[in-house]
Design an enzyme around this catalytic site. Structure first.
Site, short mmCIF file in Angstrom:
data_model
loop_
_atom_site.label_atom_id
_atom_site.label_comp_id
_atom_site.label_asym_id
_atom_site.label_seq_id
_atom_site.Cartn_x
_atom_site.Cartn_y
_atom_site.Cartn_z
N ASP A 135 -3.46 -6.69 -0.68
CA ASP A 135 -4.61 -7.50 -0.27
C ASP A 135 -4.31 -8.41 0.89
O ASP A 135 -3.15 -8.68 1.21
CB ASP A 135 -5.07 -8.37 -1.44
CG ASP A 135 -4.14 -9.56 -1.67
OD1 ASP A 135 -2.93 -9.34 -1.85
OD2 ASP A 135 -4.62 -10.71 -1.64
N LYS B 25 -1.08 -8.41 -8.85
CA LYS B 25 -2.10 -7.43 -9.16
C LYS B 25 -1.89 -6.16 -8.35
O LYS B 25 -2.40 -5.09 -8.67
CB LYS B 25 -3.49 -7.99 -8.78
CG LYS B 25 -3.84 -9.29 -9.43
CD LYS B 25 -5.15 -9.82 -8.77
CE LYS B 25 -5.41 -11.24 -9.22
NZ LYS B 25 -6.50 -11.86 -8.46
N GLY B 26 -1.16 -6.29 -7.25
CA GLY B 26 -1.10 -5.23 -6.24
C GLY B 26 -0.59 -3.89 -6.73
O GLY B 26 -0.98 -2.84 -6.22
N GLU C 260 6.34 -1.89 -8.22
CA GLU C 260 5.88 -2.91 -7.28
C GLU C 260 5.18 -2.24 -6.10
O GLU C 260 5.52 -1.11 -5.72
CB GLU C 260 7.08 -3.77 -6.83
CG GLU C 260 6.82 -4.81 -5.78
CD GLU C 260 5.79 -5.88 -6.15
OE1 GLU C 260 4.71 -5.51 -6.64
OE2 GLU C 260 6.06 -7.07 -5.90
N ASP C 261 4.24 -2.94 -5.50
CA ASP C 261 3.54 -2.38 -4.34
C ASP C 261 4.40 -2.38 -3.09
O ASP C 261 4.52 -1.39 -2.39
CB ASP C 261 2.19 -3.10 -4.10
CG ASP C 261 2.33 -4.62 -4.06
OD1 ASP C 261 3.46 -5.14 -4.05
OD2 ASP C 261 1.28 -5.30 -4.04
N ASP D 179 9.12 -7.06 0.44
CA ASP D 179 9.08 -7.70 1.76
C ASP D 179 10.34 -8.54 1.92
O ASP D 179 11.40 -8.01 2.24
CB ASP D 179 7.78 -8.51 1.82
CG ASP D 179 7.49 -9.12 3.17
OD1 ASP D 179 7.85 -8.51 4.18
OD2 ASP D 179 6.88 -10.20 3.21
N PHE E 205 1.77 -6.34 8.72
CA PHE E 205 1.04 -6.71 7.51
C PHE E 205 0.07 -5.60 7.16
O PHE E 205 -0.77 -5.21 7.97
CB PHE E 205 0.30 -8.03 7.68
CG PHE E 205 -0.14 -8.60 6.38
CD1 PHE E 205 0.73 -9.36 5.60
CD2 PHE E 205 -1.41 -8.36 5.89
CE1 PHE E 205 0.34 -9.86 4.37
CE2 PHE E 205 -1.82 -8.85 4.66
CZ PHE E 205 -0.93 -9.61 3.90
N VAL E 206 0.19 -5.08 5.93
CA VAL E 206 -0.63 -3.94 5.53
C VAL E 206 -1.52 -4.30 4.34
O VAL E 206 -1.20 -5.18 3.55
CB VAL E 206 0.24 -2.71 5.18
CG1 VAL E 206 0.86 -2.12 6.43
CG2 VAL E 206 1.32 -3.04 4.15
N ARG F 10 -8.06 -4.44 -1.45
CA ARG F 10 -7.20 -3.77 -2.43
C ARG F 10 -7.70 -2.35 -2.72
O ARG F 10 -6.93 -1.47 -3.05
CB ARG F 10 -7.17 -4.54 -3.75
CG ARG F 10 -6.40 -5.84 -3.70
CD ARG F 10 -6.15 -6.34 -5.12
NE ARG F 10 -5.80 -7.74 -5.19
CZ ARG F 10 -4.57 -8.23 -5.04
NH1 ARG F 10 -3.57 -7.42 -4.79
NH2 ARG F 10 -4.33 -9.52 -5.14
N LYS G 75 9.69 -2.97 3.38
CA LYS G 75 9.86 -3.48 4.76
C LYS G 75 11.28 -4.02 4.86
O LYS G 75 11.49 -5.24 4.75
CB LYS G 75 8.89 -4.64 5.01
CG LYS G 75 7.45 -4.29 5.24
CD LYS G 75 6.73 -5.57 5.73
CE LYS G 75 5.32 -5.62 5.29
NZ LYS G 75 4.67 -6.93 5.56
#
Ligand code: IMP
Length: 183
Positions: free
Chosen positions: A160, A44-45, A100-101, A104, A153-154, A166, A132
């Site tokens: 989220d 969902k991000g 994509e958000d 990682d 972690f953001v 969000r 990242k």
């Protein structure tokens, strides 16, 4: 909301994010051949990034969503990836830009690119708001990166923590305090 929560520290302000997205939109307009750009956002991000990026692109776009699960409710990956919602249409012959958000470990996008490549798009690229790079365990070629960030972690701007945060307009570091307990 952002500033009243002591466990959130602004890493990227809404203004910085919007300015960078405008730059990415202009770059995408320059790079792509004439015709439609088929934007595929990962639920969902990426929805927030998609909404702004699509409006920063002047070319004709088409929008679709794909669902992938790779993370549990917390901050660590299970390493397992599965498709939870497929695209509505064929991407054969299309110029596909996956939105994509954050990249990682790269596990999610490495898997998704493998799946989408088999569907024979004309081109297949990735736009990620955040990257990242120090966390990468699988190779991923990200054509458009908004910001490279350190291993923190953001949350916010679609990202989220256990489905919270969000809707923040900034990207914030979620610091470990009593206000942000581990699930
Ligand atoms: P990857 O498969 O490890 O690259 O993970 C990608 C997904 O993990 C992203 O789409 C996010 O949903 C989640 N993720 C990774 N890092 C963060 C973070 O710092 N905050 C929130 N979600 C994250």
């Amino acid at each position: 909301m952002t500033h009243s929560n002591p466990s959130l520290r602004v890493l990227l302000s809404a203004e910085q994010i919007q300015a960078r997205i405008r730059e990415l939109g202009a770059q995408i307009d320059r790079d792509y051949p004439d015709g439609q750009v088929y934007l595929v956002a990962i639920l969902k991000g990426a929805c927030f990034f998609l909404a702004d990026l699509a409006r920063a692109i002047q070319r004709q776009t088409r929008i679709d969503f794909i669902g992938i699960s790779s993370y549990g409710k917390g901050k660590t990956t299970s390493g397992e990836v599965k498709l939870t919602k497929d695209l509505d249409s064929s991407i054969e012959g299309a110029d596909v830009l996956v939105v994509e958000d954050i990249v990682d470990t790269g596990i999610t996008l490495n898997y998704l690119m493998h799946v989408l490549r088999q569907r024979r798009p004309r081109s297949l690229r990735i736009a990620a708001l955040l990257d990242k790079p120090s966390r990468r365990v699988r190779p991923v070629d990200v054509a458009y990166v908004g910001f490279q960030i350190p291993d923190q972690f953001v949350v916010g701007f679609g990202l989220d923590y256990a489905e919270n945060y969000r809707n923040l307009s900034d990207v914030c570091v979620l610091e470990e305090t009593a206000a942000a307990p581990k699930p």
